[in-house]
Motif scaffolding. Structure first.
Motif, short mmCIF file in Angstrom:
data_model
loop_
_atom_site.label_atom_id
_atom_site.label_comp_id
_atom_site.label_asym_id
_atom_site.label_seq_id
_atom_site.Cartn_x
_atom_site.Cartn_y
_atom_site.Cartn_z
N LYS A 1 0.84 -1.21 0.00
CA LYS A 1 0.00 0.00 0.00
C LYS A 1 0.87 1.26 0.00
O LYS A 1 0.56 2.24 -0.67
N GLU A 2 1.97 1.21 0.73
CA GLU A 2 2.89 2.36 0.74
C GLU A 2 3.45 2.63 -0.65
O GLU A 2 3.52 3.77 -1.09
N LEU A 3 3.83 1.55 -1.34
CA LEU A 3 4.38 1.72 -2.70
C LEU A 3 3.31 2.24 -3.66
O LEU A 3 3.60 3.08 -4.52
N ILE A 4 2.09 1.74 -3.51
CA ILE A 4 1.00 2.21 -4.38
C ILE A 4 0.79 3.71 -4.17
O ILE A 4 0.66 4.47 -5.14
N LEU A 5 0.78 4.14 -2.91
CA LEU A 5 0.56 5.57 -2.63
C LEU A 5 1.74 6.41 -3.11
O LEU A 5 1.57 7.52 -3.62
N LYS A 6 2.95 5.87 -2.95
CA LYS A 6 4.14 6.65 -3.28
C LYS A 6 4.41 6.68 -4.78
O LYS A 6 4.80 7.72 -5.34
N LYS A 7 4.19 5.56 -5.45
CA LYS A 7 4.63 5.45 -6.84
C LYS A 7 3.51 5.20 -7.85
O LYS A 7 3.74 5.25 -9.05
N GLY A 8 2.30 4.87 -7.37
CA GLY A 8 1.19 4.65 -8.29
C GLY A 8 0.75 5.97 -8.91
O GLY A 8 0.80 7.02 -8.26
N GLU A 9 0.35 5.91 -10.18
CA GLU A 9 -0.15 7.12 -10.85
C GLU A 9 -1.59 6.87 -11.27
O GLU A 9 -1.86 5.95 -12.04
N VAL A 10 -2.49 7.72 -10.76
CA VAL A 10 -3.89 7.60 -11.16
C VAL A 10 -4.03 8.25 -12.53
O VAL A 10 -3.82 9.46 -12.68
N LEU B 1 -5.05 2.74 -12.75
CA LEU B 1 -3.90 3.03 -11.89
C LEU B 1 -2.65 2.47 -12.55
O LEU B 1 -2.58 1.28 -12.86
N LYS B 2 -1.68 3.33 -12.77
CA LYS B 2 -0.43 2.90 -13.41
C LYS B 2 0.59 2.56 -12.32
O LYS B 2 0.94 3.42 -11.50
N VAL B 3 1.05 1.33 -12.32
CA VAL B 3 2.01 0.88 -11.30
C VAL B 3 3.22 0.25 -11.97
O VAL B 3 3.84 -0.66 -11.43
N ASP B 4 3.55 0.77 -13.15
CA ASP B 4 4.61 0.09 -13.88
C ASP B 4 6.02 0.46 -13.44
O ASP B 4 6.98 -0.02 -14.01
N SER B 5 6.14 1.27 -12.38
CA SER B 5 7.48 1.51 -11.85
C SER B 5 7.89 0.46 -10.82
O SER B 5 9.06 0.41 -10.43
N PHE B 6 6.94 -0.37 -10.35
CA PHE B 6 7.33 -1.39 -9.37
C PHE B 6 6.62 -2.73 -9.55
O PHE B 6 7.00 -3.72 -8.95
N LEU B 7 5.58 -2.79 -10.39
CA LEU B 7 4.80 -4.03 -10.46
C LEU B 7 4.71 -4.67 -11.83
O LEU B 7 4.76 -5.90 -11.93
N ASN B 8 4.56 -3.89 -12.90
CA ASN B 8 4.37 -4.61 -14.15
C ASN B 8 5.14 -4.12 -15.38
O ASN B 8 4.77 -4.44 -16.51
N HIS B 9 6.24 -3.41 -15.15
CA HIS B 9 7.19 -3.16 -16.26
C HIS B 9 8.58 -3.11 -15.63
O HIS B 9 9.40 -3.99 -15.88
#
Lengths: 189, 189
Positions: free
Chosen positions: B5-14, B20-28
């Motif tokens: 959740k911390e990573l989503i809040l810090k690095k996720g882009e709505v 929700l774009k999470v490709d800096s830590f989860l899917n790229h």
């Protein structure tokens, strides 16, 4: 790498003189303990190198890449074969697969490679070397450096290994197969 | 899962109210330490279950799947979106992706699923649940059982979670997002 060679001999299926099927432990069903050991072996082989990111290509490079990234404690980036709608600016190149006899696109977002990066490229197979050369092109587009290439299975009877070594890549293959003739797997050394 | 959740809040882009774009830590680009912790968390959540294999789908499920497989000490199988030329008989289904607005094939070799298997399905995102339902169909074609579904990010504002829970799936989502409205990420609880 002893464990890997044992698995290749035990579970690999020679389909013809250039095709080895290893989808029971490497690229469809995957043995996680083998991946973990491969990660540790790559760390050992490149222990003197500063590495900031591991780069691979979807899909069968990902399990290898993430375990290598874990041992190096750096992020892993996997190149995509299609550019997602959410991706911003990207580095792109085209790679010809001789195995599949087709061209495909290779894409990495510009967000995840920069001129300070020291890249370890990893992949499951090395045949003609085109996937590695494509990934290397992308690394150079970012102004970054390829400090090593880690391959699980090199087809030593194809030209990729020689091409990459002649170009000066620091290439480490965990198993090199020199022949699949007569349904027999012959390792180098 | 706090780290997630911390990573989503810090690095996720709505990107919009459903994306929700999470490709800096989860899917790229993928954070291997996060993957390792996700593997441990899935082991904890399904510790009472007998699991013989982890099943996921290429490409962004693979890093999660291999770490889950490592903690459960079982093989990981990833479903392919194209049937390779070397694959023998396979289980096949079609999945509709609402996110990408297209249908795609999902294929698993019959060699790697059988009637004794107890399967943990894992994936990065749960939206409408179609990928999980497609994988579940394939598990049932093999006569095997789905004993759990582990998702990294559930979009709680879409119907997949409700559909799967209503069907009786033992679903564990490590982060459930109830809203992305007004550019704000709101977690359930």
């Amino acid at each position: 790498m002893k464990l890997l060679k044992e698995l290749i001999l035990k579970k690999g299926e020679v389909k013809n003189s250039s095709l080895l099927k290893v989808d029971s432990f490497l690229n469809h069903q995957i043995d996680p303990n083998l991946m973990f050991e491969i990660g540790k072996e790559l760390k050992e082989r490149f222990k003197d190198k500063e590495i900031t990111k591991v780069l691979t290509i979807e899909a069968s490079g990902i399990a290898i890449g993430i375990m290598a990234a874990l041992t190096f404690n750096v992020p892993m980036v996997f190149a995509k074969k299609k550019k997602p709608s959410t991706m911003n600016d990207s580095f792109n190149t085209t790679v010809h697969s001789f195995t599949k006899n087709k061209d495909y696109n290779v894409t990495v977002s510009k967000e995840f490679l920069n001129e300070n990066d020291k890249i370890l490229i990893v992949d499951d197979f090395l045949a003609m070397g085109n996937a590695v050369l494509g990934l290397s092109d992308i690394v150079h587009m970012a102004g970054a450096e390829v400090v090593g290439v880690g391959i699980v299975i090199e087809k030593g009877f194809q030209d990729g290994g020689k091409i990459l070594r002649d170009k000066g890549f620091n290439l480490e293959s965990l198993a090199i197969i020199d022949s699949l003739e007569n349904n027999k797997i012959t390792f180098r050394d």
